[in-house]
Enzyme design. Structure first.
Site, mmCIF file in Angstrom:
data_model
loop_
_atom_site.group_PDB
_atom_site.id
_atom_site.type_symbol
_atom_site.label_atom_id
_atom_site.label_comp_id
_atom_site.label_asym_id
_atom_site.label_seq_id
_atom_site.Cartn_x
_atom_site.Cartn_y
_atom_site.Cartn_z
ATOM 1 N N LYS A 11 0.741 -1.199 0.021
ATOM 2 C CA LYS A 11 -0.001 -0.092 0.060
ATOM 3 C C LYS A 11 0.822 1.354 -0.115
ATOM 4 O O LYS A 11 2.156 1.303 0.208
ATOM 5 C CB LYS A 11 -0.912 0.068 1.037
ATOM 6 C CG LYS A 11 -0.309 0.003 2.743
ATOM 7 C CD LYS A 11 0.187 1.727 3.208
ATOM 8 C CE LYS A 11 0.866 1.381 4.417
ATOM 9 N NZ LYS A 11 1.638 2.697 4.728
ATOM 10 N N PRO A 99 9.816 -3.798 -1.284
ATOM 11 C CA PRO A 99 10.702 -3.458 -0.532
ATOM 12 C C PRO A 99 10.717 -3.535 1.145
ATOM 13 O O PRO A 99 9.598 -3.219 1.513
ATOM 14 C CB PRO A 99 11.110 -1.740 -0.836
ATOM 15 C CG PRO A 99 10.425 -1.847 -2.154
ATOM 16 C CD PRO A 99 9.373 -2.579 -2.213
ATOM 17 N N ALA A 101 10.998 -2.425 5.192
ATOM 18 C CA ALA A 101 11.086 -1.396 6.222
ATOM 19 C C ALA A 101 11.113 -0.223 5.159
ATOM 20 O O ALA A 101 11.804 0.735 5.255
ATOM 21 C CB ALA A 101 12.373 -1.381 6.720
ATOM 22 N N ALA A 102 9.861 -0.108 4.492
ATOM 23 C CA ALA A 102 9.635 1.009 3.354
ATOM 24 C C ALA A 102 8.434 1.934 3.454
ATOM 25 O O ALA A 102 8.405 2.882 2.844
ATOM 26 C CB ALA A 102 9.595 0.366 2.041
ATOM 27 N N ALA A 105 3.833 -1.177 4.193
ATOM 28 C CA ALA A 105 3.285 -2.184 4.868
ATOM 29 C C ALA A 105 3.398 -3.491 4.197
ATOM 30 O O ALA A 105 2.731 -4.706 4.179
ATOM 31 C CB ALA A 105 1.580 -2.064 4.421
ATOM 32 N N GLY A 106 4.596 -4.012 3.950
ATOM 33 C CA GLY A 106 5.182 -5.239 3.498
ATOM 34 C C GLY A 106 4.852 -6.651 4.434
ATOM 35 O O GLY A 106 4.349 -7.364 4.126
ATOM 36 N N GLY A 107 5.298 -6.161 5.658
ATOM 37 C CA GLY A 107 4.784 -7.298 6.620
ATOM 38 C C GLY A 107 3.460 -7.452 7.047
ATOM 39 O O GLY A 107 2.847 -8.551 7.008
ATOM 40 N N THR A 109 0.922 -6.942 5.127
ATOM 41 C CA THR A 109 0.130 -7.521 3.853
ATOM 42 C C THR A 109 0.587 -9.077 3.642
ATOM 43 O O THR A 109 -0.284 -9.853 3.419
ATOM 44 C CB THR A 109 0.434 -6.881 2.284
ATOM 45 O OG1 THR A 109 -0.550 -7.498 1.624
ATOM 46 C CG2 THR A 109 1.915 -7.011 2.052
ATOM 47 N N ASP A 141 -2.158 -2.034 10.214
ATOM 48 C CA ASP A 141 -2.251 -1.893 8.824
ATOM 49 C C ASP A 141 -3.016 -3.322 8.126
ATOM 50 O O ASP A 141 -3.189 -3.332 6.909
ATOM 51 C CB ASP A 141 -0.987 -1.840 7.831
ATOM 52 C CG ASP A 141 -0.402 0.109 7.942
ATOM 53 O OD1 ASP A 141 -1.206 0.662 8.310
ATOM 54 O OD2 ASP A 141 0.790 -0.048 7.787
HETATM 55 P P1 ATP Z 1 4.545 -0.245 7.628
HETATM 56 O O1 ATP Z 1 4.098 0.544 6.255
HETATM 57 O O2 ATP Z 1 3.271 -1.185 8.147
HETATM 58 O O3 ATP Z 1 5.043 0.628 8.714
HETATM 59 P P2 ATP Z 1 6.801 -1.199 6.290
HETATM 60 O O4 ATP Z 1 6.742 -1.233 4.927
HETATM 61 O O5 ATP Z 1 7.661 0.298 6.760
HETATM 62 O O6 ATP Z 1 5.660 -1.501 7.383
HETATM 63 P P3 ATP Z 1 7.977 -4.038 6.802
HETATM 64 O O7 ATP Z 1 8.406 -4.343 5.293
HETATM 65 O O8 ATP Z 1 6.606 -4.620 7.191
HETATM 66 O O9 ATP Z 1 7.899 -2.308 7.043
HETATM 67 O O10 ATP Z 1 9.172 -4.310 7.673
HETATM 68 C C1 ATP Z 1 9.533 -3.675 8.899
HETATM 69 C C2 ATP Z 1 10.255 -4.738 9.821
HETATM 70 O O11 ATP Z 1 9.374 -6.010 9.959
HETATM 71 C C3 ATP Z 1 11.477 -5.048 8.964
HETATM 72 O O12 ATP Z 1 12.562 -4.533 9.162
HETATM 73 C C4 ATP Z 1 11.581 -6.814 9.192
HETATM 74 O O13 ATP Z 1 12.723 -7.133 9.984
HETATM 75 C C5 ATP Z 1 10.340 -6.991 9.901
HETATM 76 N N1 ATP Z 1 9.436 -7.881 9.081
HETATM 77 C C6 ATP Z 1 8.842 -8.968 10.196
HETATM 78 N N2 ATP Z 1 7.924 -9.613 9.434
HETATM 79 C C7 ATP Z 1 8.240 -9.151 8.005
HETATM 80 C C8 ATP Z 1 7.497 -9.787 6.745
HETATM 81 N N3 ATP Z 1 6.737 -10.624 6.481
HETATM 82 N N4 ATP Z 1 7.934 -8.890 5.737
HETATM 83 C C9 ATP Z 1 8.699 -7.710 5.948
HETATM 84 N N5 ATP Z 1 9.282 -7.558 7.159
HETATM 85 C C10 ATP Z 1 9.093 -8.044 7.981
#
Ligand code: ATP
Length: 315
Positions: A11, A99, A101-102, A105-107, A109, A141
């Site tokens: 997202k 990507p 920690a971007a 919402a990678g984790g 989703t 999220d």
């Molecule tokens: P949000 O937008 O919800 O704040 P994000 O995109 O900033 O999330 P994520 O990609 O979800 O961040 O990753 C945040 C941290 O979560 C990463 O540094 C990673 O170590 C940890 N993590 C735990 N599970 C996952 C996963 N399934 N995919 C990605 N990172 C994960």
């Protein structure tokens, strides 16, 4: 028992406003969330033993019980203990394209996909509303990621009101691979710097958050007007992240000066930056121009678009 392959889209935030402090320690937010076609693939396989295992092709993603996908499976195993006992364990394979920690919402989703996948695997027949309620206990999220599309999110981000879907708006997205912004750091710093303007936990808090419903960006979304949407993009966290991360500020400025770019913004707590672009052709040109300006391969660049769905079964 069969296996399931699910598409788990990222997202972006078209809008992020921090309204104030809630008594539960979270911030009251008003956001507009949008699914994009940049997605991970999550494969859910039944396993013979009563275990949960996670595999992932991305070195930065943990595969232990700190992985959000693992935590989603553990939640389902606890809630539906009979199914877990009788039908066996779960192997989860994450093919990461989003990507890490971007601010995408990678984790979350991935967790959403695991909830949907286990519901299918164990034939539980849960509704989206029931899955969203479970998802909210894993992260703010996660509920949005289940149904996806375009939605207003208030409260901690878990209270959703769907908006008319926005298909095929062209996006170019950029993220420095090695750059991570901690979400708690961004919110805590915002609180330190701008907390004096906050509304404290009162009825007023939710009213202010709900004002987003009648805001100009919502009107632009209802009119499906990409140029107007692009002009109304907003993210309070830019005030914290851009001064602290000159690379992100530079990207933001570079996007803003490219022909065909209608508007640009950081997503979530960053460090991803996206641009809304007039056409698919322009998006490819913008991507090339950014690459020319920043040849450093640490910068990941994607041409993507808005989509109208969240988790779905892979074709
Ligand atoms: P949000 O937008 O919800 O704040 P994000 O995109 O900033 O999330 P994520 O990609 O979800 O961040 O990753 C945040 C941290 O979560 C990463 O540094 C990673 O170590 C940890 N993590 C735990 N599970 C996952 C996963 N399934 N995919 C990605 N990172 C994960």
């Amino acid at each position: 028992m069969r296996s399931y392959s699910l598409i788990a889209p990222a997202k972006i935030n078209l809008y992020l406003e921090i309204i104030g402090d809630r008594s539960d320690g979270y911030h009251e937010l008003a956001m507009i969330l949008q699914s994009i076609d940049l997605a991970d693939q999550i494969d859910i396989h039944p396993a013979s033993t009563e275990t949960i295992r996670v595999y992932c092709n991305h070195p930065q993603v943990p595969t232990d019980n700190s992985n959000l996908a693992y935590r989603a499976a553990a939640l389902m195993a606890t809630k539906f203990a009979d199914a877990f006992k009788n039908l066996g364990g779960i192997d989860i394979t994450i093919k990461k394209r989003i990507p890490v920690a971007a601010g995408l919402a990678g984790g979350s989703t991935n967790a959403a996909a695991v909830l949907v996948g286990i519901d299918l695997l164990w034939n539980l027949g849960l509704t989206f509303a029931e899955l969203e309620e479970l998802g909210a206990t894993l992260g703010s999220d996660v509920p949005f990621c289940i149904s996806g599309g375009t939605a207003i999110a208030t409260g901690r981000g878990e209270q959703l009101s769907p908006l008319p879907s926005l298909d095929h708006i062209h996006i170019v997205l950029a993220k420095y691979r090695s750059l991570e912004v901690s979400t708690p750091w961004a919110y805590n710093t915002y609180r330190q710097e701008f907390g004096s303007t906050y509304i404290r936990d009162t009825a007023n808090l939710a009213d202010r958050a709900n004002a987003v419903h009648s805001g100009e960006i919502v009107k632009a979304i209802v009119n499906k007007n990409a140029a107007e949407i692009a002009q109304k993009l907003h993210n309070d966290l830019e005030r914290i992240v851009l001064p602290a991360y000159p690379q992100v500020l530079h990207l933001r400025e570079l996007f803003a000066t490219q022909p065909g770019v209608l508007g640009t913004m950081m997503s979530g707590s960053g460090p991803s930056v996206f641009a809304i672009v007039e056409s698919a052709e322009q998006a490819e040109i913008v991507k090339l121009k950014i690459r020319e300006a920043i040849p450093d391969q640490d910068l990941e660049l994607f041409v993507t678009r808005t989509i109208t769905h969240g988790i779905k079964i892979a074709p």
